[in-house]
Write a protein that holds these residues in place. Sequence first.
Motif, PDB file in Angstrom:
ATOM      1  N   PRO A 391       0.803  -1.236   0.000  1.00 23.52           N
ATOM      2  CA  PRO A 391       0.000   0.000   0.000  1.00 23.52           C
ATOM      3  C   PRO A 391       0.836   1.286   0.000  1.00 23.52           C
ATOM      4  O   PRO A 391       0.393   2.294  -0.536  1.00 23.52           O
ATOM      5  CB  PRO A 391      -0.837  -0.105   1.276  1.00 23.52           C
ATOM      6  N   GLN A 394       1.526   1.770  -3.462  1.00 23.85           N
ATOM      7  CA  GLN A 394       0.290   2.180  -4.118  1.00 23.85           C
ATOM      8  C   GLN A 394       0.038   3.675  -3.878  1.00 23.85           C
ATOM      9  O   GLN A 394      -0.338   4.396  -4.797  1.00 23.85           O
ATOM     10  CB  GLN A 394      -0.866   1.340  -3.555  1.00 23.85           C
ATOM     11  N   ILE A 398      -0.429   6.825  -6.510  1.00 27.39           N
ATOM     12  CA  ILE A 398      -1.481   7.850  -6.458  1.00 27.39           C
ATOM     13  C   ILE A 398      -0.863   9.241  -6.431  1.00 27.39           C
ATOM     14  O   ILE A 398      -1.298  10.149  -7.130  1.00 27.39           O
ATOM     15  CB  ILE A 398      -2.376   7.656  -5.213  1.00 27.39           C
ATOM     16  N   SER A 405      -5.716  11.759  -4.897  1.00 29.09           N
ATOM     17  CA  SER A 405      -6.833  11.830  -3.969  1.00 29.09           C
ATOM     18  C   SER A 405      -6.360  11.474  -2.565  1.00 29.09           C
ATOM     19  O   SER A 405      -5.889  10.368  -2.306  1.00 29.09           O
ATOM     20  CB  SER A 405      -7.917  10.858  -4.424  1.00 29.09           C
ATOM     21  N   GLU A 407      -8.008  10.990   0.137  1.00 30.41           N
ATOM     22  CA  GLU A 407      -8.760   9.970   0.866  1.00 30.41           C
ATOM     23  C   GLU A 407      -8.272   8.569   0.501  1.00 30.41           C
ATOM     24  O   GLU A 407      -8.280   7.668   1.321  1.00 30.41           O
ATOM     25  CB  GLU A 407     -10.256  10.109   0.604  1.00 30.41           C
ATOM     26  N   LEU A 408      -7.824   8.403  -0.764  1.00 30.10           N
ATOM     27  CA  LEU A 408      -7.321   7.092  -1.164  1.00 30.10           C
ATOM     28  C   LEU A 408      -5.942   6.848  -0.552  1.00 30.10           C
ATOM     29  O   LEU A 408      -5.608   5.735  -0.163  1.00 30.10           O
ATOM     30  CB  LEU A 408      -7.260   6.971  -2.688  1.00 30.10           C
ATOM     31  N   SER A 410      -5.019   8.029   2.281  1.00 36.74           N
ATOM     32  CA  SER A 410      -5.328   7.679   3.661  1.00 36.74           C
ATOM     33  C   SER A 410      -5.744   6.211   3.765  1.00 36.74           C
ATOM     34  O   SER A 410      -5.335   5.490   4.682  1.00 36.74           O
ATOM     35  CB  SER A 410      -6.440   8.589   4.173  1.00 36.74           C
ATOM     36  N   PHE A 411      -6.536   5.765   2.809  1.00 33.82           N
ATOM     37  CA  PHE A 411      -6.977   4.361   2.797  1.00 33.82           C
ATOM     38  C   PHE A 411      -5.770   3.429   2.731  1.00 33.82           C
ATOM     39  O   PHE A 411      -5.669   2.459   3.485  1.00 33.82           O
ATOM     40  CB  PHE A 411      -7.885   4.150   1.582  1.00 33.82           C
ATOM     41  N   GLU A 412      -4.829   3.735   1.835  1.00 33.60           N
ATOM     42  CA  GLU A 412      -3.633   2.895   1.697  1.00 33.60           C
ATOM     43  C   GLU A 412      -2.795   2.940   2.975  1.00 33.60           C
ATOM     44  O   GLU A 412      -2.293   1.912   3.434  1.00 33.60           O
ATOM     45  CB  GLU A 412      -2.785   3.357   0.506  1.00 33.60           C
TER      46      GLU A 412
END
Lengths: 444, 622
Positions: A391, A394, A398, A405, A407-408, A410-412
Amino acid sequence: MIEHDTIVAPATPPGVGGLAVVRLSGPQSGDILKALDSQHRPPKHRQATFLRLEDSTGLIFDDAMATFFRSPNSYTGEDMAEISCHGNPLIVQQLVSSCCTRGARIADPGEFTKRAFVLGKMDLIQAEAVASFIEAQSLESTRLHHRLLRGDLSTRLVALKTKLMSLLQSVEYALDISEEEIEPGFLPGLLKDTTSLDRSTSNLLATYQRGHLLTFGATVVLTGPPNSGKSTLLNRLSNSERAITSPDPGTTRDFIDVQFTLEGIPVTLIDTAGLRESRDSIEEAGITRTRTLMKDADILVWIQSATDKSPEELSLPKKPDIVLLNKSDLLDSSMKNTDPNVLFISALYGDGMEAFKSKLLKNLGGAPLLSSGVALTTARQHAALISFQRPIRQSLTILHSPNPSLELISFEFRDALESLDVLLGKTTPDDIIRAIFSNFCVGK
Amino acid sequence: MKHEEFDILVVGGGHAGVEAASIAAYLGRKTALITMDLRSIARMSCNPAIGGLAKGQIVREIDVLGGIMGRFADWAGIQFKILNRSKGRSVWSPRAQVDKRLYEQGVQRHLSRLKNLTLIAAEVVNFIDARGQIEGVILSDQTRIASRNVILTCGTFLNGLIHIGRQKIRAGRMGESAANGITEALHARGFSTGRLKTGTPPRLDAATIDWSLTKPVRGDDNPVPFSYRSHNFDPPNVLCHQVYTSESVHEIIREKLIESPLYSGDIHGTGPRYCPSIEDKVYRFAHHSKHLIFLEPEWTGSRQIYANGFSTSLPEDVQLEALRKIPALKNVEFLRPGYAIEYDFIPPRQHKNTLESKALAGLFFAGQVNGTSGYEEAAAQGLVAGINAAARSAGTEPLILGRNEAYIGVLIDDLITKDTVEPYRMFTSRAEFRLLLRFSNADARLLSHAKRIHLLPQKEILFLETKQNLTRAVDACLNTSLSPDEMNPVFVRSGTKQLTQKQPARALLKRPEIRISDLPIVFPDFPADWGSWLKNEILSEAETEVKYEGYIQRQWEQVQKSRRHEKISLPAHLDYSGLLGLSNEAREKLSAIRPQTLGQAMRIQGISPADIAVLSVYLVRK
Ligand SMILES: Nc1nc2c(ncn2[C@@H]2O[C@H](COP(=O)(O)OP(=O)(O)OP(=O)(O)O)[C@@H](O)[C@H]2O)c(=O)[nH]1
Ligand SMILES: [Mg+2]
């Protein structure tokens, strides 16, 4: 997962010895200690006391020393006792069963360490190091595992976690608190920090190969036609006369293994029956075994005599990693070394041994560790750190895209954090933990 | 005066109280709302705005679940804006500048027209209860009103104490008296209470501001409403204005810090970390040389200007002196100074996930009394408490929202699970399934609940179903294959890789630089009377579902994983003190919070995986 009864087990290996140590852990440890000697006073923390061991009928069967540890200042974090009795297996047996009649239960393999882990005395990486530390085959390996046991690797991982947490916080601040647009320097800064996090992770991942080798060692299998000098080479490397050598082809029938260390890596070297169309059933059985060994080898070494111009074509289960042309002493110097992948050696006289060893090391891979260095040692650690890095990578992708983004990202980042928690054993599923501790011996 | 018996009594007429009363009455329960002053029902006592980061999402959820906040914010809004447009779909948040007077008028009118609702101007001072069941309330004139469901929403009124500098005033809000007696009545029934504080900024006189020195800010040109029921949405777009503080402002504050009850230790409640007072900002973010202040009109043409970002409890003359250092405010006069208020709250871990208290059956708590801050958080709780009190009274299933379904689910689960040490404010980062909780899919997430409980009129349900069918139809259109001839002009413009053969629109939309509006596709017709915002929302939702497909899927996998633990329920009377192997902290917290599921136990701070393991073993053995 945890049982809060009291467990007992011998901590020293079975067999006759000067002394044997029996360990108790759990809330009843102190009471059991008192019950073992009716004259005994209540035990005190970290104090060794003399015990006259009585069985359940009051019969004295040994004199012993016991040290008591008060929770939480013990190995497991529970009340504990260590009893040193005389090293007779019968006495040890008697002592363990006396503890059991007074309320203890025989410990499962690894249960002491498991309790230490569960009660937060060590993280999962330290717990894994316990088993490896005891079984380490070289001084380098014991040193590495002592560092892991002390928590040096955990510290490195916690540092990664802290760094990632602060990155995540800055991302969340931008998403959640600041109502203004993203500041111009924010994304480049995030990219830089994430890249450096990725690099630190790669550096740590690179230690795995050597860490794994130091912990689990490597198997090197010697194979080749009969009479090519395999047994002679084994004797030379292990500095012994372990294998019989003779000019007759087919001397070695069953395999022979010896141990030696290479930069601290415990290497198991296996000499096998020479490969040829077999002449008898014993030899055939030997050759079948040889093929299985070859398959499992970390490194497969093919040896043939340099004087043998066209050796029999043999199908091997896998391609050899190293090819040796032996008996270089019989060649005239002009013929030597044309192919860089082929090494000329003389097993009988010792020529080319250093080159062979460094080729072995090179094939095993991994850079030597610094004296204070830490390393990943188990496949579990390696896999978890890879799932940490995935991640992170990843999120770098991004960050390189046109409109990253947050938020993505943060997700990773959250995904990555979870892998680190698994690695440290903060959120490890029960079944994995059980698997780890089942590899332990009883008493640890 | 003698009152008949009610199905549901709502105590308090703030944003929680009005939602509770409105939905309970709508659901056909005989409801009364008791509040000290009927004219202050639905008052926006703090900032003249609704929505904002994470809160905007909540307002949408309230709307789909039959609440009224969104409808009246749309009606009374004077400037609408989607915040965080540059930061990613799930954190887009609608916010509106709202005319406070219109808002409370609108809500009051709505309540007065509700068939099953009685409004009572009175002060509640005690409860009637028997055998652990609430039976009604006692008013200050000793009148008794009977009801087996009481929702307590008394905001900051419980033993409220206002601070302005060293001055102290007992009050619930400036100019309204505090409620005394209820805290004691709760103590007597075994409830524990805590103390919190919150601040509000000064109100400035518009005529004394030099507007030419401020920075004007407009709302969105294509405004988006909160409510799907605002069918003829055409709000004004009034300008707001910004100014910044400066070092000379901070200097004065720093010098007089000692006069603030915050620092002299007068206030015992804990204040919010997130919308801190200006003295907090100056003290804690000393490296920031300026802070933003929004000058917001409280209603259209209002003389009263709300200095958003400057909440304070400093003495009035210090507030004035500091603000006057800002050029635009050189001659500013106050209509009312800023102040801090301290009040009692009921730590909500004493409640179930329906917001009914564990100790006294039929007594529900909602809003600031549960330690939250913000109109939206209060309204959401009021709505859920109202729905669940109605369900209890009718003997039907309660509404319990999952953390993956709604911010409201996150809100209530956090409240009953976590320690409240400061007023709880919603953030998108509190939602671990944030990517699923977009304001623009609130209808898709919650419509099934609205249908089951009949929270919306049939025609609104049909409307939302039409919207969802259209979203699916748009999504189906994305299966169209597009040829190089059709697409390459777009790719030339964006300077990215051109097509060599036909490709489905869906795949092309995954490219970061391509928007759904770039695709040469004929989408289905939308009903002619729909606002353009609705069409945009449907297209944007379809686009998000495609662009985030992989992430949304991963998020669902996480939901699936967490569900396993949510399914395992913990016995209500489990004796944690007798469970060997639990840490002392775990034993204490589990006994106090009494989580309903293993999943909830896992979210309690200080509960380790080892403690969870002990619980799991216990449950298996049992
Ligand atoms: N000149 C010379 N002779 C060697 C060398 N290495 C081995 N020999 C001789 O070659 C013969 C065979 O050696 P072994 O080590 O028994 O060969 P092996 O490969 O183990 O044979 P099998 O066990 O029969 O398969 C012995 O007589 C060795 O002394 C070398 O480097 N130079
Ligand atoms: Mg041999």
